[in-house]
Design a protein around this motif. Structure first.
Motif, mmCIF file in Angstrom:
data_model
loop_
_atom_site.group_PDB
_atom_site.id
_atom_site.type_symbol
_atom_site.label_atom_id
_atom_site.label_comp_id
_atom_site.label_asym_id
_atom_site.label_seq_id
_atom_site.Cartn_x
_atom_site.Cartn_y
_atom_site.Cartn_z
ATOM 1 N N GLY A 231 70.917 65.931 68.784
ATOM 2 C CA GLY A 231 70.264 66.413 67.567
ATOM 3 C C GLY A 231 69.650 67.790 67.752
ATOM 4 O O GLY A 231 69.790 68.663 66.880
ATOM 5 N N VAL A 232 68.997 68.008 68.873
ATOM 6 C CA VAL A 232 68.418 69.323 69.160
ATOM 7 C C VAL A 232 69.533 70.361 69.302
ATOM 8 O O VAL A 232 69.402 71.498 68.840
ATOM 9 N N ALA A 233 70.638 69.970 69.924
ATOM 10 C CA ALA A 233 71.769 70.888 70.069
ATOM 11 C C ALA A 233 72.286 71.322 68.702
ATOM 12 O O ALA A 233 72.592 72.500 68.492
ATOM 13 N N LEU A 234 72.398 70.398 67.770
ATOM 14 C CA LEU A 234 72.849 70.754 66.426
ATOM 15 C C LEU A 234 71.862 71.696 65.744
ATOM 16 O O LEU A 234 72.263 72.657 65.089
ATOM 17 N N CYS A 235 70.589 71.440 65.895
ATOM 18 C CA CYS A 235 69.575 72.292 65.276
ATOM 19 C C CYS A 235 69.600 73.712 65.831
ATOM 20 O O CYS A 235 69.281 74.665 65.122
ATOM 21 N N THR A 236 69.981 73.851 67.084
ATOM 22 C CA THR A 236 69.993 75.166 67.725
ATOM 23 C C THR A 236 71.373 75.813 67.726
ATOM 24 O O THR A 236 71.562 76.859 68.331
ATOM 25 N N GLY A 237 72.343 75.185 67.065
ATOM 26 C CA GLY A 237 73.638 75.816 66.914
ATOM 27 C C GLY A 237 74.638 75.580 68.018
ATOM 28 O O GLY A 237 75.605 76.324 68.155
ATOM 29 N N ARG A 238 74.449 74.549 68.790
ATOM 30 C CA ARG A 238 75.413 74.221 69.839
ATOM 31 C C ARG A 238 76.369 73.167 69.296
ATOM 32 O O ARG A 238 75.959 72.072 68.947
ATOM 33 N N ARG A 239 77.642 73.511 69.315
ATOM 34 C CA ARG A 239 78.644 72.659 68.675
ATOM 35 C C ARG A 239 78.854 71.326 69.379
ATOM 36 O O ARG A 239 79.288 70.366 68.768
ATOM 37 N N TRP A 240 78.552 71.227 70.664
ATOM 38 C CA TRP A 240 78.783 69.979 71.393
ATOM 39 C C TRP A 240 77.902 68.853 70.870
ATOM 40 O O TRP A 240 78.210 67.677 71.047
ATOM 41 N N GLY A 241 76.812 69.156 70.220
ATOM 42 C CA GLY A 241 75.928 68.127 69.694
ATOM 43 C C GLY A 241 76.561 67.308 68.585
ATOM 44 O O GLY A 241 76.173 66.163 68.344
ATOM 45 N N ARG A 242 77.570 67.886 67.920
ATOM 46 C CA ARG A 242 78.221 67.166 66.817
ATOM 47 C C ARG A 242 78.943 65.923 67.316
ATOM 48 O O ARG A 242 78.928 64.882 66.653
ATOM 49 N N ALA A 243 79.568 66.003 68.468
ATOM 50 C CA ALA A 243 80.280 64.833 69.010
ATOM 51 C C ALA A 243 79.307 63.688 69.267
ATOM 52 O O ALA A 243 79.587 62.540 68.913
ATOM 53 N N ILE A 244 78.174 64.001 69.862
ATOM 54 C CA ILE A 244 77.162 62.975 70.132
ATOM 55 C C ILE A 244 76.663 62.377 68.817
ATOM 56 O O ILE A 244 76.524 61.157 68.685
ATOM 57 N N ALA A 245 76.423 63.234 67.845
ATOM 58 C CA ALA A 245 75.902 62.768 66.560
ATOM 59 C C ALA A 245 76.907 61.863 65.849
ATOM 60 O O ALA A 245 76.529 60.810 65.319
ATOM 61 N N VAL A 246 78.169 62.245 65.847
ATOM 62 C CA VAL A 246 79.179 61.434 65.168
ATOM 63 C C VAL A 246 79.336 60.085 65.855
ATOM 64 O O VAL A 246 79.382 59.034 65.200
ATOM 65 N N VAL A 247 79.396 60.085 67.176
ATOM 66 C CA VAL A 247 79.535 58.816 67.911
ATOM 67 C C VAL A 247 78.322 57.920 67.656
ATOM 68 O O VAL A 247 78.463 56.712 67.442
ATOM 69 N N ALA A 248 77.135 58.502 67.655
ATOM 70 C CA ALA A 248 75.922 57.705 67.399
ATOM 71 C C ALA A 248 75.979 57.065 66.018
ATOM 72 O O ALA A 248 75.630 55.883 65.855
ATOM 73 N N GLN A 249 76.439 57.821 65.018
ATOM 74 C CA GLN A 249 76.507 57.269 63.664
ATOM 75 C C GLN A 249 77.544 56.155 63.577
ATOM 76 O O GLN A 249 77.325 55.126 62.938
ATOM 77 N N ILE A 250 78.687 56.362 64.222
ATOM 78 C CA ILE A 250 79.733 55.335 64.206
ATOM 79 C C ILE A 250 79.233 54.056 64.877
ATOM 80 O O ILE A 250 79.535 52.948 64.428
ATOM 81 N N LEU A 251 78.452 54.197 65.940
ATOM 82 C CA LEU A 251 77.906 53.018 66.616
ATOM 83 C C LEU A 251 76.812 52.335 65.788
ATOM 84 O O LEU A 251 76.569 51.140 65.954
ATOM 85 N N LEU A 252 76.164 53.078 64.914
ATOM 86 C CA LEU A 252 75.110 52.485 64.083
ATOM 87 C C LEU A 252 75.656 51.734 62.867
ATOM 88 O O LEU A 252 74.942 50.912 62.282
ATOM 89 N N ILE A 253 76.901 51.985 62.488
ATOM 90 C CA ILE A 253 77.474 51.294 61.323
ATOM 91 C C ILE A 253 77.492 49.777 61.526
ATOM 92 O O ILE A 253 76.991 49.035 60.667
ATOM 93 N N PRO A 254 78.028 49.251 62.651
ATOM 94 C CA PRO A 254 77.993 47.796 62.809
ATOM 95 C C PRO A 254 76.577 47.239 62.954
ATOM 96 O O PRO A 254 76.311 46.102 62.552
ATOM 97 N N VAL A 255 75.663 48.039 63.486
ATOM 98 C CA VAL A 255 74.272 47.604 63.590
ATOM 99 C C VAL A 255 73.701 47.413 62.182
ATOM 100 O O VAL A 255 73.048 46.403 61.897
ATOM 101 N N ALA A 256 73.967 48.372 61.318
ATOM 102 C CA ALA A 256 73.471 48.269 59.937
ATOM 103 C C ALA A 256 74.068 47.057 59.229
ATOM 104 O O ALA A 256 73.349 46.323 58.539
ATOM 105 N N PHE A 257 75.375 46.828 59.411
ATOM 106 C CA PHE A 257 75.999 45.666 58.761
ATOM 107 C C PHE A 257 75.474 44.355 59.338
ATOM 108 O O PHE A 257 75.316 43.371 58.616
ATOM 109 N N ALA A 258 75.194 44.324 60.632
ATOM 110 C CA ALA A 258 74.624 43.115 61.234
ATOM 111 C C ALA A 258 73.231 42.842 60.668
ATOM 112 O O ALA A 258 72.876 41.694 60.418
#
Length: 146
Positions: free
Chosen positions: A72-99
């Motif tokens: 998240g900090v990487a995205l705020c500061t303009g580092r593109r590698w943070g997007r991969a972490i953010a997308v994976v985190a969101q994808i992992l949270l989808i089943p948590v939300a449905f559960a």
């Protein structure tokens, strides 16, 4: 003569959508770190009988939460590698939300979590965000020199 990515565009930083997603992702990571602290304190007070249950889960949340905060900090500061972490985190949270919505019977937690996940993914895949991410990979960019 083709120009380098730095010559094509001024370095203005990430778009607003990416920064907003970065803030939300960093907050998600902070929540995970807070849960880790709560679990560690819970285990230290002797409330849990199993060592691995509290401390192992606390360690897991601390490591993952720290990584998500970094993304998240990487995205705020303009580092593109943070997007991969953010997308994976969101994808992992989808089943948590449905559960939480179904099996756990806690829709007051699952519904807002699912809304946040959809919003963050929308921000990360918005046209401006995708252009920003792909900017260094433009077809007219020169290949890096060895």
């Amino acid at each position: 003569m083709s120009r380098t990515p730095a010559e094509r565009r001024p370095d203005t930083g990430p778009p607003t959508a990416v920064r907003r997603a970065g803030v939300v992702v960093a907050l998600e990571g902070v929540v995970a770190v807070v849960i880790a602290i709560v679990l560690a304190v819970h285990g230290a007070t002797g409330a849990d009988e199993s060592f691995i249950s509290s401390y192992g889960t606390a360690g897991w949340f601390a490591i993952l939460g720290s990584g998500v905060v970094a993304g998240g900090v990487a995205l705020c500061t303009g580092r593109r590698w943070g997007r991969a972490i953010a997308v994976v985190a969101q994808i992992l949270l989808i089943p948590v939300a449905f559960a939480l919505l179904t099996d756990s019977g806690q829709p007051w937690l699952g519904a807002p979590l699912l809304v946040v996940v959809v919003i963050v993914l929308g921000l990360l895949f918005s046209p401006k965000s995708v252009r920003w991410l792909a900017d260094d990979y433009a077809p007219d960019a020169e290949p890096p020199k060895d």
